[in-house]
Design a protein around this motif. Structure first.
Motif, short mmCIF file in Angstrom:
data_model
loop_
_atom_site.label_atom_id
_atom_site.label_comp_id
_atom_site.label_asym_id
_atom_site.label_seq_id
_atom_site.Cartn_x
_atom_site.Cartn_y
_atom_site.Cartn_z
N VAL A 133 14.92 -6.71 -0.36
CA VAL A 133 13.98 -7.71 -1.22
C VAL A 133 13.67 -8.68 0.60
O VAL A 133 12.62 -9.90 -0.77
CB VAL A 133 16.01 -8.15 -1.64
CG1 VAL A 133 16.46 -8.99 -1.30
CG2 VAL A 133 15.71 -9.41 -2.84
N VAL A 134 13.89 -9.17 0.84
CA VAL A 134 13.79 -10.36 1.94
C VAL A 134 12.63 -9.81 2.16
O VAL A 134 10.96 -10.89 1.35
CB VAL A 134 14.27 -10.07 3.31
CG1 VAL A 134 13.07 -10.75 4.30
CG2 VAL A 134 15.77 -10.30 3.59
N PRO A 135 11.38 -8.61 2.57
CA PRO A 135 10.53 -8.50 2.58
C PRO A 135 9.02 -8.49 1.25
O PRO A 135 8.52 -9.04 1.11
CB PRO A 135 9.71 -7.18 2.97
CG PRO A 135 11.29 -6.65 3.42
CD PRO A 135 12.09 -7.59 3.13
N LEU A 136 10.04 -8.00 0.14
CA LEU A 136 9.86 -8.80 -1.14
C LEU A 136 9.14 -9.51 -1.93
O LEU A 136 8.01 -10.38 -2.35
CB LEU A 136 9.88 -7.73 -2.12
CG LEU A 136 10.53 -7.86 -3.43
CD1 LEU A 136 9.21 -7.12 -4.01
CD2 LEU A 136 11.38 -7.44 -4.53
N LEU A 379 4.08 -2.80 4.47
CA LEU A 379 3.42 -1.79 3.70
C LEU A 379 4.80 -1.67 2.19
O LEU A 379 3.63 -1.29 0.82
CB LEU A 379 2.84 -0.38 4.31
CG LEU A 379 1.46 -1.01 5.06
CD1 LEU A 379 1.50 0.89 5.87
CD2 LEU A 379 0.63 -0.78 4.19
N ILE A 380 5.40 -0.84 1.92
CA ILE A 380 5.66 -0.66 1.24
C ILE A 380 5.68 -2.19 -0.14
O ILE A 380 6.29 -1.85 -0.72
CB ILE A 380 8.17 -0.42 1.05
CG1 ILE A 380 8.98 -0.91 1.68
CG2 ILE A 380 7.79 1.51 1.96
CD1 ILE A 380 9.56 -0.93 1.31
N SER A 381 6.18 -3.32 0.91
CA SER A 381 5.76 -4.66 -0.60
C SER A 381 4.86 -4.94 -0.59
O SER A 381 4.15 -5.20 -1.23
CB SER A 381 6.70 -5.59 0.89
OG SER A 381 5.36 -5.95 2.09
N GLU A 382 3.88 -4.13 -0.07
CA GLU A 382 2.05 -4.43 -0.56
C GLU A 382 1.56 -3.80 -2.01
O GLU A 382 0.49 -3.78 -2.11
CB GLU A 382 1.21 -4.59 0.70
CG GLU A 382 1.79 -5.33 2.03
CD GLU A 382 0.80 -5.50 2.90
OE1 GLU A 382 0.78 -6.51 3.18
OE2 GLU A 382 0.11 -4.18 3.48
N ILE A 383 2.12 -2.41 -1.35
CA ILE A 383 0.78 -0.93 -1.86
C ILE A 383 1.66 -0.70 -3.86
O ILE A 383 1.21 0.88 -4.01
CB ILE A 383 1.04 0.29 -1.12
CG1 ILE A 383 2.68 1.00 -0.60
CG2 ILE A 383 -0.13 -0.38 0.12
CD1 ILE A 383 2.17 2.37 -0.91
N ARG A 391 11.82 -1.49 -7.99
CA ARG A 391 12.21 -0.64 -8.21
C ARG A 391 11.75 0.34 -7.21
O ARG A 391 11.79 1.38 -6.59
CB ARG A 391 12.04 -0.22 -9.41
CG ARG A 391 13.71 -0.06 -9.76
CD ARG A 391 13.17 -0.71 -11.60
NE ARG A 391 12.17 -0.93 -12.44
CZ ARG A 391 11.75 -1.89 -13.44
NH1 ARG A 391 12.40 -0.87 -14.12
NH2 ARG A 391 11.16 -3.15 -13.92
N ALA A 392 9.99 0.13 -6.77
CA ALA A 392 8.96 1.65 -6.13
C ALA A 392 10.00 1.37 -4.32
O ALA A 392 10.61 2.04 -3.64
CB ALA A 392 8.03 1.33 -5.82
#
Ligand code: BGC
Length: 469
Positions: A133-136, A379-383, A391-392
């Motif tokens: 949740v922080v990078p999100l 990257l997982i916070s961007e794509i 959820r992704a």
């Protein structure tokens, strides 16, 4: 045309103010990363002294205290994504912080080993939730040209947390006070809670909920005024379609999901945590003295932090892919060198082979810190599309903690079975496979807004998520 100097000053001040706001938002939220790093790092030192209160501690007990955190993290990552999409990013961080406080205080005051083990699981749930949740949260608040650096504050906080845990363990070792080792994490947890009370909700989540006025008020603090309405319109359009968890299986999203999962798995099966968790054991077992092993370990922690700072400075300029590819190549080379040191030196490294092994180890950590460490979480916070981003990210994060768990529990067995040489050749081989995969499938996201990335990856029929580059 002459520019009006006072107007220029006003716009410069505005840019500075924007930078200040996003900087603070990122720095405060990144305390979640500090807790992640501290809580994963502190256990190695604390384990040594549990017997003071609980008598004989078996290997199984030690494994449970260590690895239940990783199991908890999978559970935390599972719930946090849905929670962040439903009740918002900020509230999810607040709940996570309360869990952190319960966990670390409970661990510090645990009356029995069983309570301690349960509390390690609770801390794990908080760590897993914070890790995604922080990078999100930071990613959605950051302007595109600073997003890489700001989201990577999280990785800087993780590495600083690991290093502070080593230092606290070392500093407190003469008192044998394992309770304080665990309990000190209450301080950043409380700071995160208070800091978060004053933070705004993520503007993108607010828009997705139809709360545009609130989103506009937040964006006014973190964007130039000319950019706000366009961003609101874009995010509104992208989030209009109602999304469900089953959309994760939609063929286009599935491609991006695979990229996230494989980045996650490769981040772990290339061995970073065998070094982070076991470096002193490894070096000691390889024949190095106690103090030399500890010193090498601290040096390793310092390099991890320092090279993350290098990554932060470069990531928005040179991009994610170059750092990822160069870093992963460095890891592959150092793993092969490390394996060769064990081949030549046998299981007891001395003299030149010991020095080569330590240099390879430091090079390996530095390469991870400049590449795969920060770029995976970024990257997982961007794509992923805004509607199912939480959820992704959950799925990729669960894969990361799951792979971490498997590697951590099998490492010592692996070392016994195929020795240092076989183990590090295996990690080296997996790193080369990872490199080939990254080269072919990982997209570049530098300097693009999250909306542009979403359009590129999911917009037109021709876009292929994770397709050939
Ligand atoms: C990884 C952790 C690792 C840390 C080391 C993070 O990006 O997810 O598993 O312990 O980096 O710096």
């Amino acid at each position: 045309m002459k520019t009006n100097p006072s107007a220029r000053v006003t716009s410069e001040i505005t840019t500075q103010t924007i930078r200040r706001h996003v900087f603070w938002a990122a720095a405060i939220t990144a305390l979640g990363g500090l807790l992640f790093g501290y809580d994963t790092g502190v256990v190695s030192g604390a384990l040594l002294f549990l017997h003071v209160d609980f008598g004989r501690i078996s290997s199984l007990d030690k494994e449970l205290v260590t690895s239940l955190l990783l199991v908890g993290a999978m559970v935390g990552a599972f719930f946090a994504g849905k929670l962040a999409d439903t009740i918002g990013r900020r509230r999810t961080v607040l709940i996570t912080t309360v869990l952190f406080m319960v966990g670390v205080l409970g661990a510090g005051f645990s009356p029995s080993l069983l309570v301690l083990i349960i509390m390690r699981f609770v801390i794990g749930v908080a760590v897993g939730s914070a890790s995604m949740v922080v990078p999100l949260y930071i990613g959605e608040a950051a302007p595109p040209n600073l997003r890489g650096a700001l989201v990577s504050f999280n990785q800087l906080a993780i590495t600083s947390g690991i290093l502070s845990a080593y230092l606290v363990d070392y500093g407190l070792s003469y008192t044998q006070n394992w309770r304080l080792m665990f309990g000190l994490a209450t301080i950043p947890a409380a700071a995160l809670f208070v800091g978060m009370l004053f933070q705004a909700e993520s503007p993108h989540w607010l828009i997705a909920q139809g709360r545009e006025d609130e989103a506009r008020a937040v964006l006014k603090r973190v964007r130039a005024s000319g950019e706000i309405e366009a961003e609101i319109t874009e995010v509104r359009e992208l989030s209009q379609k109602k999304t469900h968890a089953r959309d994760l299986l939609n063929p286009k999203v599935r491609g991006a999901l695979t990229v996230g999962i494989l980045l996650a798995v490769f981040q772990q099966v290339t061995g970073i945590n065998t070094i982070i968790y076991y470096a002193p054991t490894l070096l000691h077992g390889a024949g190095l003295g106690n103090s030399a092993s500890l010193l090498a370990n601290v040096a390793n922690g310092v390099i991890n932090v320092a090279m993350t700072i290098v990554a932060i400075r470069l990531i928005d300029r040179v991009g994610r892919r170059p750092l990822l590819l160069v870093g992963t190549s460095g890891m592959a080379i150092s793993l092969v060198v490390l394996a060769l040191a064990f081949v030549v030196g046998g299981n007891h490294l001395t003299g030149a082979t010991a020095i080569i092994a330590i240099i390879a180890l430091l090079l390996y950590t530095g390469s991870f810190a400049v590449g795969l460490g920060p770029t995976f979480w970024l990257l997982i916070s961007e794509i992923y599309p805004v509607g199912i981003r939480g959820r992704a990210m959950s799925v990729a994060t669960i894969a990361n903690w799951g792979a971490n768990f498997v590697v951590t529990i099998s490492f010592l067995t692996l070392l016994n079975a195929i020795h240092g040489s076989g183990t590090f050749f295996l990690f080296g081989f997996l790193t080369i496979v990872a490199l080939v995969y990254f080269q072919r499938k990982v997209p570049e996201t530098k300097n693009r807004s999250l909306q542009e990335i979403e359009r590129d990856l999911f917009g037109g029929e021709s876009s292929k998520v994770g397709g050939e580059r």
